[in-house]
Design a protein around this motif. Structure first.
Motif, PDB file in Angstrom:
ATOM      1  N   GLN A  24     -10.690   7.137  -8.392  1.00  0.00           N
ATOM      2  CA  GLN A  24      -9.991   5.976  -8.922  1.00  0.00           C
ATOM      3  C   GLN A  24      -9.969   5.956 -10.452  1.00  0.00           C
ATOM      4  O   GLN A  24      -9.814   4.914 -11.066  1.00  0.00           O
ATOM      5  N   ARG A  27      -7.284   4.145 -12.509  1.00  0.00           N
ATOM      6  CA  ARG A  27      -7.222   2.704 -12.575  1.00  0.00           C
ATOM      7  C   ARG A  27      -7.660   2.202 -13.935  1.00  0.00           C
ATOM      8  O   ARG A  27      -8.332   2.893 -14.695  1.00  0.00           O
ATOM      9  N   SER A 233      -4.228   4.502  -0.893  1.00  0.00           N
ATOM     10  CA  SER A 233      -3.351   3.754  -1.792  1.00  0.00           C
ATOM     11  C   SER A 233      -4.085   3.588  -3.112  1.00  0.00           C
ATOM     12  O   SER A 233      -5.182   4.126  -3.289  1.00  0.00           O
ATOM     13  N   GLN A 234      -3.520   2.833  -4.046  1.00  0.00           N
ATOM     14  CA  GLN A 234      -4.193   2.576  -5.307  1.00  0.00           C
ATOM     15  C   GLN A 234      -5.492   1.820  -5.111  1.00  0.00           C
ATOM     16  O   GLN A 234      -6.417   1.915  -5.921  1.00  0.00           O
TER      17      GLN A 234
END
Length: 276
Positions: A24, A27, A233-234
């Motif tokens: 991640q 992000r 997904s994100q």
């Protein structure tokens, strides 16, 4: 009955949290973030057990940017950046101890182990210390040094090295990205820790029927861990993992391990984590 997570489960959880963070990195690193999820872990009932259980374990993490972090697996800590490769910081962790009746709050399959019947419980322990981490390109290394403030009151040092790779998610390799992290690990422990978990005092001997045994400090285990992380997904990430630890030294020579347990400790499982 206190909540119990085995050391293998916590070690693998730490791999999960690190791997999830790697997946991640695109992000926003600023401000507060929260991740929640759950997973299933198949592992030994206690460190050194030959009995295995399936556990459903919650995954809750809190972080502020790339500095503050808090979770069951990683503990509570703060990253101080030394340079582009090195990070150091303070660390607080929680050892859930060990219940002699073999019960486990998170167990959903597998029988409660009877190997500890007659032993005294090991109380939960707050661990205080620090860590240092090196991270460059596809390699990372980490050491944690922690002192028990209550409970076992022992000192432990955990060492790990990981090779990291990414597959997919590019023009050359189409499809969803998959992140791999794998490498060796080792635990050193002092006399207090090793004797608490693997020693047998007079009371334990009388209750269990095993001979008394005093375990000294040294290398308590060596092993290998691996995780595969796939962002769905994100926000949502799927993680699969496996681990192996071999109990070493005086810990492995304990009658508890020789007569009722095993030096070889295997763990595996899967997690889903959602980041807000």
């Amino acid at each position: 009955m206190k909540s119990l997570l085995t050391r293998s489960a916590l070690s693998l959880a730490a791999v999960i949290f690190v791997s999830t963070a790697t997946a991640q990195t695109d992000r926003d690193a600023e401000g507060w973030s929260t991740s929640v999820g759950a997973g299933a872990i198949w592992g030994p009932a206690f460190s050194g057990s030959s009995d295995y259980q399936m556990m459903l374990v919650p995954d809750i993490r809190l972080a502020y940017g790339d500095t503050f972090f808090a979770s069951v697996g990683q503990g509570i800590g703060y990253n101080f950046e030394v340079d582009s490769d090195w990070v150091v910081g303070p660390l607080i962790k929680f050892d859930f101890g060990r219940d002699a009746d073999g019960e486990n709050t998170f167990r959903v399959a597998g029988d409660a182990s009877t190997a500890l019947r007659g032993f005294q419980d090991v109380e939960s322990t707050i661990l205080l210390g620090g860590f240092a981490k090196f991270d460059r390109d596809m390699w990372s290394a980490k050491v944690e040094l922690l002192q028990g403030l209550n409970g076992h009151e022992g000192m432990i040092a955990d060492f790990s090295i990981d090779y990291k790779a990414r597959f997919g998610g590019s023009e050359a390799q189409p499809g969803p990205p998959v992140f791999l992290a794998t490498g060796p690990r080792m635990r050193w422990a002092d006399d207090d820790y090793t004797n608490t978990y693997y020693g047998i005092n007079a009371v334990d001997s009388l209750g269990s029927g095993l001979p008394t045994y005093t375990a000294g400090g040294g290398i308590a285990s060596i092993g290998w861990g691996a995780s595969l992380v796939m962002p769905i997904s994100q926000e949502l990430v799927l993680i699969g993992f496996v681990g192996y630890d071999k109990i070493m030294g005086d810990a492995a020579d304990s009658p508890l391990i020789v007569q009722r347990g095993s030096e070889n400790q295997f763990s595996s499982g899967a997690f889903l984590s959602y980041r807000f």
